[in-house]
Design a protein around this motif. Structure first.
Motif, PDB file in Angstrom:
ATOM      1  N   MET A 171     127.528  66.882 -90.432  1.00  0.00           N
ATOM      2  CA  MET A 171     128.524  66.645 -89.398  1.00  0.00           C
ATOM      3  C   MET A 171     128.941  65.182 -89.404  1.00  0.00           C
ATOM      4  SD  MET A 171     129.265  69.272 -87.298  1.00  0.00           S
ATOM      5  CE  MET A 171     129.371  70.350 -88.713  1.00  0.00           C
ATOM      6  N   LYS A 172     130.243  64.967 -89.296  1.00  0.00           N
ATOM      7  CA  LYS A 172     130.734  63.593 -89.283  1.00  0.00           C
ATOM      8  C   LYS A 172     131.938  63.488 -88.355  1.00  0.00           C
ATOM      9  CE  LYS A 172     132.108  59.800 -92.306  1.00  0.00           C
ATOM     10  NZ  LYS A 172     132.330  59.357 -93.697  1.00  0.00           N
ATOM     11  N   VAL A 173     131.954  62.419 -87.546  1.00  0.00           N
ATOM     12  CA  VAL A 173     133.061  62.156 -86.633  1.00  0.00           C
ATOM     13  C   VAL A 173     133.728  60.845 -87.018  1.00  0.00           C
ATOM     14  CG1 VAL A 173     133.669  61.525 -84.261  1.00  0.00           C
ATOM     15  CG2 VAL A 173     132.160  63.429 -84.664  1.00  0.00           C
ATOM     16  N   LEU A 174     135.051  60.879 -87.056  1.00  0.00           N
ATOM     17  CA  LEU A 174     135.841  59.674 -87.256  1.00  0.00           C
ATOM     18  C   LEU A 174     136.356  59.243 -85.885  1.00  0.00           C
ATOM     19  CD1 LEU A 174     137.359  57.607 -89.053  1.00  0.00           C
ATOM     20  CD2 LEU A 174     139.202  59.300 -89.246  1.00  0.00           C
ATOM     21  N   MET A 175     136.108  58.002 -85.517  1.00  0.00           N
ATOM     22  CA  MET A 175     136.536  57.480 -84.220  1.00  0.00           C
ATOM     23  C   MET A 175     137.562  56.367 -84.447  1.00  0.00           C
ATOM     24  SD  MET A 175     132.938  57.387 -82.084  1.00  0.00           S
ATOM     25  CE  MET A 175     133.728  57.607 -80.482  1.00  0.00           C
ATOM     26  N   LEU A 210     139.597  60.935 -92.662  1.00  0.00           N
ATOM     27  CA  LEU A 210     140.000  62.082 -91.847  1.00  0.00           C
ATOM     28  C   LEU A 210     139.729  63.386 -92.591  1.00  0.00           C
ATOM     29  CD1 LEU A 210     141.327  63.396 -89.390  1.00  0.00           C
ATOM     30  CD2 LEU A 210     143.558  62.929 -90.435  1.00  0.00           C
ATOM     31  N   ILE A 211     139.982  63.394 -93.883  1.00  0.00           N
ATOM     32  CA  ILE A 211     139.753  64.594 -94.693  1.00  0.00           C
ATOM     33  C   ILE A 211     138.282  65.009 -94.631  1.00  0.00           C
ATOM     34  CG2 ILE A 211     139.710  65.485 -97.065  1.00  0.00           C
ATOM     35  CD1 ILE A 211     142.210  63.708 -97.588  1.00  0.00           C
ATOM     36  N   GLU A 212     137.380  64.041 -94.674  1.00  0.00           N
ATOM     37  CA  GLU A 212     135.942  64.320 -94.693  1.00  0.00           C
ATOM     38  C   GLU A 212     135.376  64.652 -93.318  1.00  0.00           C
ATOM     39  OE1 GLU A 212     134.027  60.940 -96.362  1.00  0.00           O
ATOM     40  OE2 GLU A 212     135.037  61.107 -98.314  1.00  0.00           O
ATOM     41  N   TYR A 245     151.234  62.771 -90.420  1.00  0.00           N
ATOM     42  CA  TYR A 245     152.308  63.298 -91.261  1.00  0.00           C
ATOM     43  C   TYR A 245     151.992  63.141 -92.744  1.00  0.00           C
ATOM     44  CZ  TYR A 245     157.018  64.604 -92.709  1.00  0.00           C
ATOM     45  OH  TYR A 245     158.081  65.253 -93.269  1.00  0.00           O
ATOM     46  N   SER A 246     151.478  61.977 -93.125  1.00  0.00           N
ATOM     47  CA  SER A 246     151.266  61.714 -94.558  1.00  0.00           C
ATOM     48  C   SER A 246     149.989  62.356 -95.095  1.00  0.00           C
ATOM     49  CB  SER A 246     151.234  60.210 -94.827  1.00  0.00           C
ATOM     50  OG  SER A 246     150.107  59.602 -94.212  1.00  0.00           O
ATOM     51  N   CYS A 247     148.994  62.570 -94.230  1.00  0.00           N
ATOM     52  CA  CYS A 247     147.751  63.206 -94.676  1.00  0.00           C
ATOM     53  C   CYS A 247     147.932  64.711 -94.574  1.00  0.00           C
ATOM     54  CB  CYS A 247     146.571  62.750 -93.819  1.00  0.00           C
ATOM     55  SG  CYS A 247     144.990  63.421 -94.377  1.00  0.00           S
ATOM     56  N   SER A 248     148.273  65.334 -95.675  1.00  0.00           N
ATOM     57  CA  SER A 248     148.625  66.750 -95.676  1.00  0.00           C
ATOM     58  C   SER A 248     147.411  67.671 -95.761  1.00  0.00           C
ATOM     59  CB  SER A 248     149.575  67.047 -96.840  1.00  0.00           C
ATOM     60  OG  SER A 248     148.960  66.705 -98.072  1.00  0.00           O
ATOM     61  N   CYS A 249     146.218  67.125 -95.576  1.00  0.00           N
ATOM     62  CA  CYS A 249     145.011  67.950 -95.626  1.00  0.00           C
ATOM     63  C   CYS A 249     145.044  68.992 -94.503  1.00  0.00           C
ATOM     64  CB  CYS A 249     143.773  67.075 -95.477  1.00  0.00           C
ATOM     65  SG  CYS A 249     143.603  66.302 -93.855  1.00  0.00           S
ATOM     66  N   ASP A 250     144.312  70.072 -94.686  1.00  0.00           N
ATOM     67  CA  ASP A 250     144.225  71.102 -93.666  1.00  0.00           C
ATOM     68  C   ASP A 250     143.332  70.594 -92.532  1.00  0.00           C
ATOM     69  OD1 ASP A 250     144.198  73.370 -92.150  1.00  0.00           O
ATOM     70  OD2 ASP A 250     143.160  74.622 -93.618  1.00  0.00           O
ATOM     71  N   LYS A 251     143.941  70.350 -91.386  1.00  0.00           N
ATOM     72  CA  LYS A 251     143.194  69.830 -90.237  1.00  0.00           C
ATOM     73  C   LYS A 251     142.703  70.948 -89.324  1.00  0.00           C
ATOM     74  CE  LYS A 251     146.339  65.881 -90.428  1.00  0.00           C
ATOM     75  NZ  LYS A 251     147.277  66.523 -91.371  1.00  0.00           N
ATOM     76  N   THR A 252     142.976  72.203 -89.707  1.00  0.00           N
ATOM     77  CA  THR A 252     142.584  73.343 -88.895  1.00  0.00           C
ATOM     78  C   THR A 252     141.086  73.328 -88.586  1.00  0.00           C
ATOM     79  OG1 THR A 252     144.288  74.663 -89.975  1.00  0.00           O
ATOM     80  CG2 THR A 252     142.632  75.860 -88.720  1.00  0.00           C
TER      81      THR A 252
END
Length: 205
Positions: free
Chosen positions: A1-5, A72-74, A102-109
């Motif tokens: 588990m990892k959180v980006l703050m 953010l992807i990770e 907008y620019s980070c097209s990774c799946d954020k679902t």
């Protein structure tokens, strides 16, 4: 588990940082890895709708936004914290988020999102609503505490006197941790929800 703050304040070690740190302690005690990105006083350009990112997979302005995208992807969760300016988030943070999402097209679902606002007195709920829109447009579940996620303070360190606000940060971190872990278990057992081809409808034809 990892959180980006994301700390959207230009002030180092200020009230926004104190709220972020209060959550960080809980995450770490729950075994969740944490990385904090500070906007600080960086000169962050707003989005110019050039769509270069669609072709290149990264924003045309190669700055903190492109540095943050892989993080953010990770991440399993994203916390965005900001001081309140005119019932809104810090302008630099909004430019950062516009371009990052907008620019980070990774799946954020199913990455869990949480918004935190810090103000002297008012504007918390408007800012809270503003930040949550980044999550809900991206299919991200929104974590909550037991009230709208905000802490009050003006002078540096004053948020420490807002006992309820700081308690809310701890509740929020615990609830967010539970939600991230629950989603991870759900992914293993059920997978992600079925996706359909997006339908885009313009209001003016």
């Amino acid at each position: 588990m990892k959180v980006l703050m994301i700390n959207g304040s230009p002030r180092k070690g200020g009230n926004t940082a104190a709220a972020v740190d209060e959550m960080k302690k809980i995450f770490e005690s729950e075994g969740v890895g944490v990385e904090v990105v500070e906007i600080g006083t960086a000169d962050i350009h707003g989005c110019i709708a050039c769509n270069t990112c669609v072709k290149k997979g990264a924003c045309v302005f190669d700055d903190i936004v492109n540095e943050t995208a892989p993080k953010l992807i990770e991440a399993d969760g994203l916390v965005v914290a900001t001081p309140v300016y005119y019932a809104s988030a810090n302008g630099s943070l909004i430019s950062f988020l516009d371009r990052l999402f907008y620019s980070c097209s990774c799946d954020k679902t199913m990455k869990v999102g949480a918004a935190v606002a810090i103000a002297r007195r008012g504007g918390l709920t408007a800012t809270f609503d503003e930040l949550n829109k980044y999550f809900t447009i991206s299919g991200m579940p929104v974590a909550s505490g037991y009230y709208w996620n905000g802490v009050h303070g003006a002078a540096k360190g004053e948020v420490s006197d807002d006992a309820e606000g700081m308690q809310m940060m701890r509740y929020l971190a615990r609830n967010m941790t539970f939600l991230m872990k629950s989603i991870a278990l759900g992914k293993e057992q059920y997978g992600l929800p079925e996706r359909e081809q997006r339908i885009y409808t313009n209001f003016v034809r």
